[in-house]
Design a protein around this motif. Structure first.
Motif, PDB file in Angstrom:
ATOM      1  N   GLN A   1       0.716  -1.062   0.085  1.00 22.60           N
ATOM      2  CA  GLN A   1       0.018  -0.069   0.078  1.00 22.60           C
ATOM      3  C   GLN A   1       0.955   1.213  -0.019  1.00 22.60           C
ATOM      4  O   GLN A   1       0.422   2.323  -0.065  1.00 22.60           O
ATOM      5  CB  GLN A   1      -0.742  -0.204   1.376  1.00 22.60           C
ATOM      6  CG  GLN A   1      -0.326   0.042   2.422  1.00 22.60           C
ATOM      7  CD  GLN A   1      -1.295   0.002   3.637  1.00 22.60           C
ATOM      8  OE1 GLN A   1      -2.083  -1.100   3.899  1.00 22.60           O
ATOM      9  NE2 GLN A   1      -1.268   0.920   4.744  1.00 22.60           N
ATOM     10  N   CYS A   2       2.073   1.110  -0.089  1.00 19.14           N
ATOM     11  CA  CYS A   2       3.037   2.299  -0.117  1.00 19.14           C
ATOM     12  C   CYS A   2       3.542   2.478  -1.475  1.00 19.14           C
ATOM     13  O   CYS A   2       4.683   2.161  -1.857  1.00 19.14           O
ATOM     14  CB  CYS A   2       4.435   1.874   0.776  1.00 19.14           C
ATOM     15  SG  CYS A   2       3.866   1.565   2.525  1.00 19.14           S
ATOM     16  N   ILE A   3       2.529   3.106  -2.329  1.00 22.84           N
ATOM     17  CA  ILE A   3       2.980   3.543  -3.622  1.00 22.84           C
ATOM     18  C   ILE A   3       3.868   4.564  -3.944  1.00 22.84           C
ATOM     19  O   ILE A   3       4.088   5.101  -4.943  1.00 22.84           O
ATOM     20  CB  ILE A   3       1.377   3.864  -4.474  1.00 22.84           C
ATOM     21  CG1 ILE A   3       0.932   5.074  -4.021  1.00 22.84           C
ATOM     22  CG2 ILE A   3       0.444   2.577  -4.228  1.00 22.84           C
ATOM     23  CD1 ILE A   3      -0.563   5.426  -4.740  1.00 22.84           C
ATOM     24  N   HIS A   4       4.389   5.250  -2.881  1.00 18.91           N
ATOM     25  CA  HIS A   4       5.089   6.363  -3.256  1.00 18.91           C
ATOM     26  C   HIS A   4       6.749   5.663  -3.384  1.00 18.91           C
ATOM     27  O   HIS A   4       6.886   4.625  -2.938  1.00 18.91           O
ATOM     28  CB  HIS A   4       5.376   7.215  -1.867  1.00 18.91           C
ATOM     29  CG  HIS A   4       5.518   6.633  -0.535  1.00 18.91           C
ATOM     30  ND1 HIS A   4       4.562   6.157  -0.059  1.00 18.91           N
ATOM     31  CD2 HIS A   4       6.573   6.531   0.106  1.00 18.91           C
ATOM     32  CE1 HIS A   4       4.972   5.429   1.282  1.00 18.91           C
ATOM     33  NE2 HIS A   4       6.142   5.734   1.269  1.00 18.91           N
ATOM     34  N   ASN A   5       7.509   6.666  -3.934  1.00 20.34           N
ATOM     35  CA  ASN A   5       8.991   6.048  -4.023  1.00 20.34           C
ATOM     36  C   ASN A   5       9.836   6.144  -3.049  1.00 20.34           C
ATOM     37  O   ASN A   5       9.274   6.643  -1.924  1.00 20.34           O
ATOM     38  CB  ASN A   5       9.488   6.639  -5.354  1.00 20.34           C
ATOM     39  CG  ASN A   5       9.688   8.257  -5.275  1.00 20.34           C
ATOM     40  OD1 ASN A   5       9.082   9.015  -4.173  1.00 20.34           O
ATOM     41  ND2 ASN A   5       9.761   8.968  -6.463  1.00 20.34           N
ATOM     42  N   GLY A   6      10.967   6.097  -3.080  1.00 21.53           N
ATOM     43  CA  GLY A   6      11.755   6.420  -2.049  1.00 21.53           C
ATOM     44  C   GLY A   6      12.646   4.841  -1.626  1.00 21.53           C
ATOM     45  O   GLY A   6      13.184   4.965  -0.604  1.00 21.53           O
ATOM     46  N   PHE A   7      12.139   3.764  -1.886  1.00 21.51           N
ATOM     47  CA  PHE A   7      12.603   2.474  -1.458  1.00 21.51           C
ATOM     48  C   PHE A   7      13.464   1.952  -2.224  1.00 21.51           C
ATOM     49  O   PHE A   7      13.697   2.168  -3.575  1.00 21.51           O
ATOM     50  CB  PHE A   7      11.377   1.674  -1.495  1.00 21.51           C
ATOM     51  CG  PHE A   7      10.297   1.932  -0.669  1.00 21.51           C
ATOM     52  CD1 PHE A   7      10.044   1.512   0.785  1.00 21.51           C
ATOM     53  CD2 PHE A   7       9.226   2.607  -1.061  1.00 21.51           C
ATOM     54  CE1 PHE A   7       8.951   2.136   1.398  1.00 21.51           C
ATOM     55  CE2 PHE A   7       8.155   3.238  -0.337  1.00 21.51           C
ATOM     56  CZ  PHE A   7       8.069   2.633   0.838  1.00 21.51           C
ATOM     57  N   GLY A   8      14.563   1.061  -1.765  1.00 19.22           N
ATOM     58  CA  GLY A   8      15.420   0.430  -2.762  1.00 19.22           C
ATOM     59  C   GLY A   8      16.689   0.844  -2.911  1.00 19.22           C
ATOM     60  O   GLY A   8      17.579   0.276  -3.549  1.00 19.22           O
ATOM     61  N   LEU A   9      17.048   2.139  -2.404  1.00 19.78           N
ATOM     62  CA  LEU A   9      18.311   2.883  -2.900  1.00 19.78           C
ATOM     63  C   LEU A   9      19.540   2.019  -2.533  1.00 19.78           C
ATOM     64  O   LEU A   9      20.799   1.988  -2.917  1.00 19.78           O
ATOM     65  CB  LEU A   9      18.462   4.128  -2.425  1.00 19.78           C
ATOM     66  CG  LEU A   9      17.436   5.273  -3.276  1.00 19.78           C
ATOM     67  CD1 LEU A   9      17.439   6.657  -2.625  1.00 19.78           C
ATOM     68  CD2 LEU A   9      17.732   5.317  -4.786  1.00 19.78           C
ATOM     69  N   HIS A  10      19.296   1.475  -1.037  1.00 19.62           N
ATOM     70  CA  HIS A  10      20.291   0.564  -0.671  1.00 19.62           C
ATOM     71  C   HIS A  10      20.430  -0.642  -1.201  1.00 19.62           C
ATOM     72  O   HIS A  10      21.365  -1.296  -1.483  1.00 19.62           O
ATOM     73  CB  HIS A  10      20.447   0.745   1.026  1.00 19.62           C
ATOM     74  CG  HIS A  10      20.419   2.069   1.543  1.00 19.62           C
ATOM     75  ND1 HIS A  10      21.649   2.644   1.877  1.00 19.62           N
ATOM     76  CD2 HIS A  10      19.662   2.911   1.993  1.00 19.62           C
ATOM     77  CE1 HIS A  10      21.433   3.915   2.288  1.00 19.62           C
ATOM     78  NE2 HIS A  10      20.195   3.999   2.400  1.00 19.62           N
ATOM     79  N   THR A  11      19.547  -1.538  -1.064  1.00 20.32           N
ATOM     80  CA  THR A  11      19.184  -2.595  -1.378  1.00 20.32           C
ATOM     81  C   THR A  11      19.406  -3.123  -2.908  1.00 20.32           C
ATOM     82  O   THR A  11      20.155  -3.936  -3.286  1.00 20.32           O
ATOM     83  CB  THR A  11      17.974  -3.356  -0.932  1.00 20.32           C
ATOM     84  OG1 THR A  11      17.751  -3.022   0.471  1.00 20.32           O
ATOM     85  CG2 THR A  11      17.793  -4.807  -1.094  1.00 20.32           C
ATOM     86  N   PHE A  12      18.711  -2.109  -3.593  1.00 17.58           N
ATOM     87  CA  PHE A  12      18.762  -2.716  -4.987  1.00 17.58           C
ATOM     88  C   PHE A  12      19.591  -1.326  -5.969  1.00 17.58           C
ATOM     89  O   PHE A  12      19.344  -1.490  -7.266  1.00 17.58           O
ATOM     90  CB  PHE A  12      17.228  -2.714  -5.789  1.00 17.58           C
ATOM     91  CG  PHE A  12      16.552  -4.064  -5.248  1.00 17.58           C
ATOM     92  CD1 PHE A  12      16.875  -5.280  -5.452  1.00 17.58           C
ATOM     93  CD2 PHE A  12      15.586  -3.779  -4.210  1.00 17.58           C
ATOM     94  CE1 PHE A  12      16.401  -6.165  -5.128  1.00 17.58           C
ATOM     95  CE2 PHE A  12      14.872  -4.773  -3.617  1.00 17.58           C
ATOM     96  CZ  PHE A  12      15.261  -5.934  -3.981  1.00 17.58           C
ATOM     97  N   LYS A  13      19.892  -0.229  -5.483  1.00 16.57           N
ATOM     98  CA  LYS A  13      20.634   0.781  -6.175  1.00 16.57           C
ATOM     99  C   LYS A  13      19.768   1.658  -6.997  1.00 16.57           C
ATOM    100  O   LYS A  13      20.268   1.887  -7.906  1.00 16.57           O
ATOM    101  CB  LYS A  13      21.839   0.170  -6.786  1.00 16.57           C
ATOM    102  CG  LYS A  13      22.812  -0.684  -5.847  1.00 16.57           C
ATOM    103  CD  LYS A  13      23.110  -0.027  -4.449  1.00 16.57           C
ATOM    104  CE  LYS A  13      24.063  -1.076  -3.530  1.00 16.57           C
ATOM    105  NZ  LYS A  13      24.382  -0.646  -2.352  1.00 16.57           N
ATOM    106  N   GLU A  14      18.681   1.627  -6.665  1.00 19.34           N
ATOM    107  CA  GLU A  14      17.549   2.346  -7.652  1.00 19.34           C
ATOM    108  C   GLU A  14      16.480   2.584  -6.902  1.00 19.34           C
ATOM    109  O   GLU A  14      16.119   2.112  -5.751  1.00 19.34           O
ATOM    110  CB  GLU A  14      17.199   1.846  -8.752  1.00 19.34           C
ATOM    111  CG  GLU A  14      16.469   0.377  -8.964  1.00 19.34           C
ATOM    112  CD  GLU A  14      16.236  -0.299 -10.035  1.00 19.34           C
ATOM    113  OE1 GLU A  14      15.498   0.412 -10.815  1.00 19.34           O
ATOM    114  OE2 GLU A  14      16.549  -1.312 -10.341  1.00 19.34           O
ATOM    115  N   GLU A  15      15.775   3.670  -7.228  1.00 22.08           N
ATOM    116  CA  GLU A  15      14.672   4.132  -6.453  1.00 22.08           C
ATOM    117  C   GLU A  15      13.221   3.422  -6.974  1.00 22.08           C
ATOM    118  O   GLU A  15      13.008   3.487  -7.968  1.00 22.08           O
ATOM    119  CB  GLU A  15      14.545   5.721  -6.495  1.00 22.08           C
ATOM    120  CG  GLU A  15      13.386   6.319  -5.569  1.00 22.08           C
ATOM    121  CD  GLU A  15      13.611   7.821  -5.731  1.00 22.08           C
ATOM    122  OE1 GLU A  15      13.650   8.398  -4.501  1.00 22.08           O
ATOM    123  OE2 GLU A  15      13.385   8.404  -6.785  1.00 22.08           O
TER     124      GLU A  15
END
Length: 425
Positions: A49-63
């Protein structure tokens, strides 16, 4: 009545980002007998339910957005053919790691695990826990419930909004509701500082001219059938409303974003020792709880600000669970040293370490109890400072971490004291 018992090396309770990351790490560490148990109808947890961005920069190296981040983890689980059960509720875990669960397909059934990873996440603090006077009209929601209504159900909770609490979900919903056409009149925060990330204050409030009133709380809710107005007031240093500072806002909705509580009823039931500050299990350097072979990670352990940290922490828990399932009844040797905390640190994860089991650099995460400027985080072993880190700003809403070097800790096999202390720079 005897029930059939399913047996697995590792059972992971919770299929959110922590549970998924733990399962992947356990599989990659050589375990082939893994089961994820999830009470919802799909994997991914709150990320869906968190449709905003800002996730994954550390784990997947992309937003990424929340659903995109979840999809990456779910794909990793499915690629590895890790088993999972959906729509399945765990109702009890015994100290000998027998899990009692319930679903429509099997009814009530038991699962015997060699190791367990607790990854149940957290829940929002309710209005009942906040003691707000007034009736119980329609129009009062937790921020997370409002997020689900808007992002998944396609429903608007209201049009004129007051938000109590400046946690990250509340800040994000202030922006989300504004973009959907609602008017967010104010965000009131009881503490003299925000409970959310600085970037969310800037991007979700400042960019939309939404006022944030620190040291304020709701003192009255008007309306019997539906919220019609909310009154907030400034509070003193004892969090007592100050007479004469009241301000009334006409609104139809009140959102509560007043903190998260780790879901540890199952943990307590099986005898896991709980940290009274974080409300999560006390764990050692392996993220193992006080019950041997039971590990914890993610928001059930302590409330995180970034899902990337959840994934990395859960990966370690999954790896350690896999190792435990192999060695099983091999007892730990040596002494567990409690982390002593000074200078305003509220809690740390882990709570204890044993130098004999430090095989790689150890990440210690902690939160402070107030806003601090120009400080150093110092680590002392047996009274000797072994490490320091300078921080210009630290705040309760931002999780801090310090990495303890394995080769340094290994040099202190006779360790009898480990202290992390915040001091003047």
């Amino acid at each position: 009545m005897n029930r059939n018992v399913k047996k697995y090396d590792i059972v992971i309770v919770g299929g959110g980002p922590a549970g998924l990351a733990a399962a992947v790490a356990a599989k990659d560490s050589g375990s082939d007998s893994i089961l994820i148990v999830e009470r919802e109808q799909e994997l991914g947890g709150i990320l869906n339910q968190c449709i905003h961005n800002g996730f994954g920069l550390h784990t997947f190296k992309e937003e990424l957005t929340g659903p995109e981040y979840a999809a990456r983890l779910i794909s990793q689980v499915k690629d590895r053919k890790i088993e999972y059960l959906l729509n399945t509720t765990v109702i009890d875990i015994s100290s000998d790691k027998k899990i009692t669960a319930l679903n429509k397909e099997f009814g009530i059934f038991d699962i015997q695990a060699k190791a367990i990873v607790l990854a149940m996440g957290c829940r929002e603090r309710s209005r009942g826990a906040l003691n707000i006077p007034g009736y119980r009209p329609a129009g009062i929601y937790s921020a997370g419930t409002a997020q689900r209504l808007v992002n998944i159900e396609g429903l608007m909770p209201g049009r004129e909004i007051v938000i109590l609490g400046s946690g990250d979900i509340g800040l994000i919903m202030a922006r989300r509701l504004t973009l959907e056409g609602a008017i967010v009149k104010v965000v009131a925060e009881l503490m003299p500082y925000s409970g959310g990330l600085k970037r969310n204050i800037v991007q979700c409030l400042n960019d939309f001219d939404i006022p944030l009133k620190l040291s304020h709380t709701v003192v009255d809710i008007e309306g019997k059938e539906r919220v019609t107005a909310v009154t907030i007031a400034e509070v003193d240093s004892h969090n007592t409303p100050i007479p004469g500072t009241e301000k009334r806002y006409v609104c139809d909705t009140l959102l509560l974003s007043c903190g998260l509580i780790p879901e540890n009823e199952l943990s307590v039931g099986m005898g896991v020792e709980i940290n009274p500050v974080s409300n999560g299990p006390k764990v050692n350097e392996c993220l193992e709880t006080s019950v041997s072979g039971v590990f914890a990670a993610g928001n059930v352990l302590h409330v995180h600000d970034l899902v990337d940290y959840v994934s990395s922490e859960a990966g370690k828990a999954g790896k350690q669970a896999a190792e435990y399932a192999v060695r099983l009844d091999v007892k730990r040797t040596g002494r567990d040293i409690p982390l002593e905390l000074e200078g305003g640190i509220r809690y740390s994860v882990p709570s204890t370490i044993n130098p004999r089991y430090i095989n790689e650099d150890l990440v210690v995460r902690f939160r402070v109890g107030a806003v601090m400027n120009n400080k150093t985080v110092n680590v002392y072993v047996n009274g000797n400072r072994i490490q320091k880190k300078t921080r210009k700003v630290m705040a309760p809403g931002e999780m801090e971490e310090i990495v303890l070097k394995a080769d340094v800790l290994k040099g202190y096999q006779s360790m009898n004291q480990l202290k992390i202390c915040i001091e003047e720079a």
